[in-house]
Design an enzyme around this catalytic site. Structure first.
Site, PDB file in Angstrom:
ATOM      1  N   ASP A  37       0.864  -1.183   0.000  1.00 43.60           N
ATOM      2  CA  ASP A  37       0.000   0.000   0.000  1.00 43.60           C
ATOM      3  C   ASP A  37       0.899   1.230   0.000  1.00 43.60           C
ATOM      4  OD1 ASP A  37      -3.186   0.434   0.633  1.00 43.60           O
ATOM      5  OD2 ASP A  37      -1.988   2.153   1.275  1.00 43.60           O
ATOM      6  N   TYR A 153     -10.427   8.764 -14.946  1.00 43.40           N
ATOM      7  CA  TYR A 153     -10.661   7.434 -14.373  1.00 43.40           C
ATOM      8  C   TYR A 153     -11.199   6.484 -15.436  1.00 43.40           C
ATOM      9  CZ  TYR A 153     -12.138   3.962 -10.885  1.00 43.40           C
ATOM     10  OH  TYR A 153     -12.293   2.823 -10.142  1.00 43.40           O
ATOM     11  N   LYS A 157      -9.234   3.063 -16.631  1.00 44.35           N
ATOM     12  CA  LYS A 157      -9.784   1.721 -16.441  1.00 44.35           C
ATOM     13  C   LYS A 157     -10.053   1.020 -17.774  1.00 44.35           C
ATOM     14  CE  LYS A 157      -9.616   1.620 -11.975  1.00 44.35           C
ATOM     15  NZ  LYS A 157      -8.728   0.665 -11.269  1.00 44.35           N
TER      16      LYS A 157
END
Length: 249
Positions: A37, A153, A157
């Site tokens: 992370d 976005y 994607k």
């Protein structure tokens, strides 16, 4: 019998949300976990929750050097990587193409698409040496439609979907499978600190309202676990909506 005994799963974005649920699911199935992370504290917390079967690595997947260090840490700790879950990503402000700032475009593409590529690029040589492995990418409902997010976005994607298919095609004969899940609305904190563009949010709201059912992160993790498992051994290049039927309408 656990299906991932003696296997190692590297999960990015595993400090919270879908990534943490994936880490838990693979650990419960018998795998050892590399918890990655960008927030090292959250990565350490997830690894601590999982116990001795996990290590934590803080890494910005948009940074090539950090990704190299991540991969090296995984190999140093476990000697192999069998499963890669490219889950880390960020949301955009829902700005429309005419309104988005170039800085936002570049940041979202850098993390969501280039970051997914960088981790894949770093892990593939290890999968090839081992004679196979499984990659599961977290794309999005926005990866198959134009009105589920802002321009950045959505483009990122769609790119993840294309990358998934490219990797699947390129390495099918090498025993490497690459599939993607397309989460619908899911209870995560990806948009917790986001400030949304009012014009874009208003324009997108009718489409977003169609996905009114909210999934749990564990439901996304279950799909990823299946796609990485031997039960899905002949599934390669699949783009799998996990959206409660939103994309079927």
């Amino acid at each position: 019998m656990s299906t991932f005994d003696n296997r190692v799963a590297l999960v990015t974005g595993a400090g919270s949300g879908i990534g943490k649920a994936m880490a838990v699911a693979f650990a419960e199935a018998g795998a050892r976990i590399v918890v990655c992370d960008v927030d090292q504290g959250r990565a350490k917390q997830t690894a601590s929750d999982l116990g001795e079967v996990a290590i934590a690595v803080g890494a910005d997947i948009g940074d090539e050097a950090a990704v190299a260090a991540l991969t090296e840490a995984a190999i140093s700790a476990y000697g192999r990587i069998d499963v890669l879950c490219n889950n880390a990503g960020i949301m955009d402000t829902m700005a429309l193409p005419a309104d988005i700032r170039v800085e936002e475009w570049e940041r979202v593409l850098r993390i969501n698409l280039t970051g997914t590529f960088l981790v894949t690029h770093a892990v593939l040589p290890h999968l090839l040496r081992q004679g196979g492995g499984a990659i599961v990418n977290t794309a999005s409902e926005a990866g198959i439609r134009g009105g589920a997010a802002g321009a950045a976005y959505t483009a990122s994607k769609h790119g993840v979907v294309g990358l998934t298919r490219s990797v699947a095609w390129a390495y099918a004969k090498d025993g490497i499978r690459c599939n993607a899940i397309l989460p619908g609305p899911t209870m995560t904190n990806i948009a917790a600190n986001a400030t949304f563009d009012p014009t874009g949010a208003a324009r997108l709201s009718p489409v977003l309202a169609l996905g009114e059912r909210i999934a749990k992160p564990e439901q996304m993790a279950a799909a990823a676990l299946f796609l990485a498992s031997d039960a899905a051994s002949f599934i390669n290049g699949a783009i799998v909506p996990v959206d409660g039927g939103w994309s079927a309408g």
